[in-house]
Write a protein that holds these residues in place. Structure first.
Motif, PDB file in Angstrom:
ATOM      1  N   GLU A 111       0.826  -1.189   0.000  1.00 10.83           N
ATOM      2  CA  GLU A 111       0.000   0.000   0.000  1.00 10.83           C
ATOM      3  C   GLU A 111       0.869   1.252   0.000  1.00 10.83           C
ATOM      4  O   GLU A 111       2.040   1.207   0.357  1.00 10.83           O
ATOM      5  N   LYS A 112       0.260   2.362  -0.407  1.00 10.61           N
ATOM      6  CA  LYS A 112       0.943   3.652  -0.349  1.00 10.61           C
ATOM      7  C   LYS A 112       0.740   4.252   1.043  1.00 10.61           C
ATOM      8  O   LYS A 112      -0.376   4.265   1.556  1.00 10.61           O
ATOM      9  N   PRO A 113       1.782   4.760   1.665  1.00 11.08           N
ATOM     10  CA  PRO A 113       1.635   5.354   2.994  1.00 11.08           C
ATOM     11  C   PRO A 113       0.927   6.696   2.927  1.00 11.08           C
ATOM     12  O   PRO A 113       0.850   7.333   1.870  1.00 11.08           O
ATOM     13  N   ASP A 114       0.411   7.128   4.071  1.00 15.16           N
ATOM     14  CA  ASP A 114      -0.192   8.443   4.194  1.00 15.16           C
ATOM     15  C   ASP A 114       0.892   9.503   3.971  1.00 15.16           C
ATOM     16  O   ASP A 114       1.897   9.522   4.679  1.00 15.16           O
ATOM     17  N   ILE A 125       4.300   0.318   1.961  1.00 13.63           N
ATOM     18  CA  ILE A 125       4.123  -0.342   3.247  1.00 13.63           C
ATOM     19  C   ILE A 125       3.208  -1.549   3.033  1.00 13.63           C
ATOM     20  O   ILE A 125       2.582  -1.687   1.979  1.00 13.63           O
ATOM     21  N   GLN A 126       3.151  -2.424   4.022  1.00 11.78           N
ATOM     22  CA  GLN A 126       2.366  -3.642   3.859  1.00 11.78           C
ATOM     23  C   GLN A 126       1.329  -3.786   4.968  1.00 11.78           C
ATOM     24  O   GLN A 126       1.509  -3.299   6.088  1.00 11.78           O
ATOM     25  N   GLY A 332       1.490   1.954   8.348  1.00 14.86           N
ATOM     26  CA  GLY A 332       1.061   0.976   9.333  1.00 14.86           C
ATOM     27  C   GLY A 332       2.124   0.740  10.370  1.00 14.86           C
ATOM     28  O   GLY A 332       2.048  -0.203  11.132  1.00 14.86           O
ATOM     29  N   SER A 333       3.158   1.551  10.423  1.00 19.66           N
ATOM     30  CA  SER A 333       4.231   1.383  11.390  1.00 19.66           C
ATOM     31  C   SER A 333       3.849   1.995  12.729  1.00 19.66           C
ATOM     32  O   SER A 333       2.963   2.812  12.818  1.00 19.66           O
ATOM     33  N   ALA A 334       4.573   1.587  13.773  1.00 20.33           N
ATOM     34  CA  ALA A 334       4.308   2.120  15.108  1.00 20.33           C
ATOM     35  C   ALA A 334       5.620   2.482  15.771  1.00 20.33           C
ATOM     36  O   ALA A 334       6.665   1.992  15.389  1.00 20.33           O
ATOM     37  N   THR A 335       5.579   3.373  16.772  1.00 21.12           N
ATOM     38  CA  THR A 335       6.791   3.792  17.488  1.00 21.12           C
ATOM     39  C   THR A 335       6.708   3.406  18.952  1.00 21.12           C
ATOM     40  O   THR A 335       5.688   3.613  19.580  1.00 21.12           O
ATOM     41  N   ILE A 336       7.795   2.846  19.498  1.00 21.25           N
ATOM     42  CA  ILE A 336       7.849   2.518  20.923  1.00 21.25           C
ATOM     43  C   ILE A 336       9.051   3.211  21.542  1.00 21.25           C
ATOM     44  O   ILE A 336      10.044   3.431  20.869  1.00 21.25           O
TER      45      ILE A 336
END
Length: 385
Positions: A111-114, A125-126, A332-336
């Motif tokens: 997919e295309k990211p925002d 991104i997937q 769809g990524s996240a940050t920790i």
């Protein structure tokens, strides 16, 4: 008397089953999308169907089954009459293994990211999309039919990239969870810091802070996650303040195939656990402060084992496409985040087995390793520099 009340309903609607569960006349209608409720969990998809409208259409709970498996009792739902209206409940595991007798369609899509999101620098991104249905047996064979069949279609979309950010720690570990209506794997991810290479003893930071060049062992782990994915760290870096999109001052522990001289990636993209270590350092801008802070961040991805190996293999060939390259964020990524850790200002460094001089930043050994969801840790380095 109860039977007498049901007879007019039978005559008018030809649906005597409404009496069995004391259904309101509000549900004497053809089923529609509002009768289906879907919860996209990390390990299980939970579904509910309005029993009253299904029975008004002429079907009992035993007539409906997941993904057309009408001969498999495990794929049939259970009736719950404690709610109004009563419902038929189903559970479907979030995997497509042979052990899942009600198997569904699991597809990984690009997919295309925002363009305005934290992963706008990513080209691709997937996400994993799980689709399924609950239906009634086919009423008739042939070209046309005059009876009503039921077909409830559902889907759950799970992004495979996560940015987990700015969660402060003062002890040994942190677990960050973010709830998304679409379903998310983020709450299966934990980040912990340890003081030993076996990752057995959580790191406890003294009030005076860690000594300079103390080794900090970082572990990113996925728990209670479907067996379809491994953890792949793509880019880990440190900042003097909590992470934000406009951050200009950062030190890269590793990006893709490039690793700093005093950073070592020991495990990555081969299981549900990724590990690396670095030596405690300070940011020069904190020279007038008793303690220097470092927030650690990692961008990580969840990938299929074969895809992880494909990305890792690109380091050996030094031919990495941007859409697959570690160090590049995907949608769809996240940050920790982890922090703060405190580093004491002592003249004698406490890093074992290292003789190289320390520069302003955290270096590490070169190692071929790829890293993907974003993790952050705040380290405070004590002393005036």
């Amino acid at each position: 008397m109860a039977l007498y009340l049901c007879l007019p309903l039978l005559a008018v609607l030809l649906q005597p089953v409404l009496c069995l569960y004391n259904c309101s006349s509000d549900y004497a209608r053809t089923p529609d999308s509002s009768d289906l409720v879907v919860e996209c969990g990390t390990s299980m998809i939970n579904l509910e169907i309005n029993l009253c409208t299904a029975q008004w259409a002429g079907f009992n709970a035993t007539d409906l089954a997941l993904n057309g498996n009408h001969n498999n009792i495990a794929c049939q739902g259970s009736v719950n009459t404690s709610v109004n209206p009563p419902v038929i409940r189903y559970q479907l595991p979030v995997n497509d293994s042979q052990d899942n007798s009600c198997r569904q369609s699991l597809q990984i899509v690009d997919e295309k990211p925002d363009p305005n999101g934290p992963f706008s620098s990513f080209s691709v991104i997937q996400s994993v999309i799980i689709r399924g249905f609950i239906d009634s047996p086919s009423s008739e064979l042939g070209l046309i039919s005059y009876s009503t069949d039921l077909y409830y279609h559902f889907s759950c979309r799970y992004p495979l990239e996560y940015l987990m950010n700015n969660t402060q720690i003062t002890a040994s570990s942190v677990s960050v969870a973010t709830s998304e209506n679409n379903g998310s794997f983020i709450d299966t991810l934990t980040m912990s810091v340890f003081n030993d290479s076996n990752y057995n003893y959580p790191l406890v930071v003294p009030s005076t802070g860690l000594e300079m060049r103390t080794k900090v062992y970082v572990q990113v782990k996925a728990v209670n996650l479907t067996g379809n994915f491994y953890v792949l760290l793509d880019h880990c870096f440190g900042t003097p303040t909590p992470y934000n999109m406009s951050q200009s001052e950062q030190y890269n522990f590793f990006t893709g195939c490039t690793t700093a001289s005093k950073t070592t990636v020991t495990s990555n993209g081969v299981s549900k656990v990724a590990q690396f270590n670095f030596e405690a350092f300070r940011f020069v801008q904190h020279r007038d402060q008793a303690k220097s802070s470092i927030y650690l961040h990692c961008i990580l991805r969840l990938c299929e084992p074969s895809k992880c190996q494909q990305i890792l293999g690109a380091c050996s060939n030094q031919r990495r496409k941007r859409s697959l390259s570690p160090g590049v964020e995907n949608s769809g990524s996240a940050t920790i985040s982890l922090g703060p850790l405190y580093t004491a200002a002592e003249a004698t460094p406490n890093a074992a087995n290292y003789s190289n001089s320390m520069t302003s930043g955290c270096d590490g050994h070169d190692i071929t390793g790829l890293i993907v969801p974003l993790l952050s840790c705040w380290v405070l380095v004590a002393g005036l520099f």
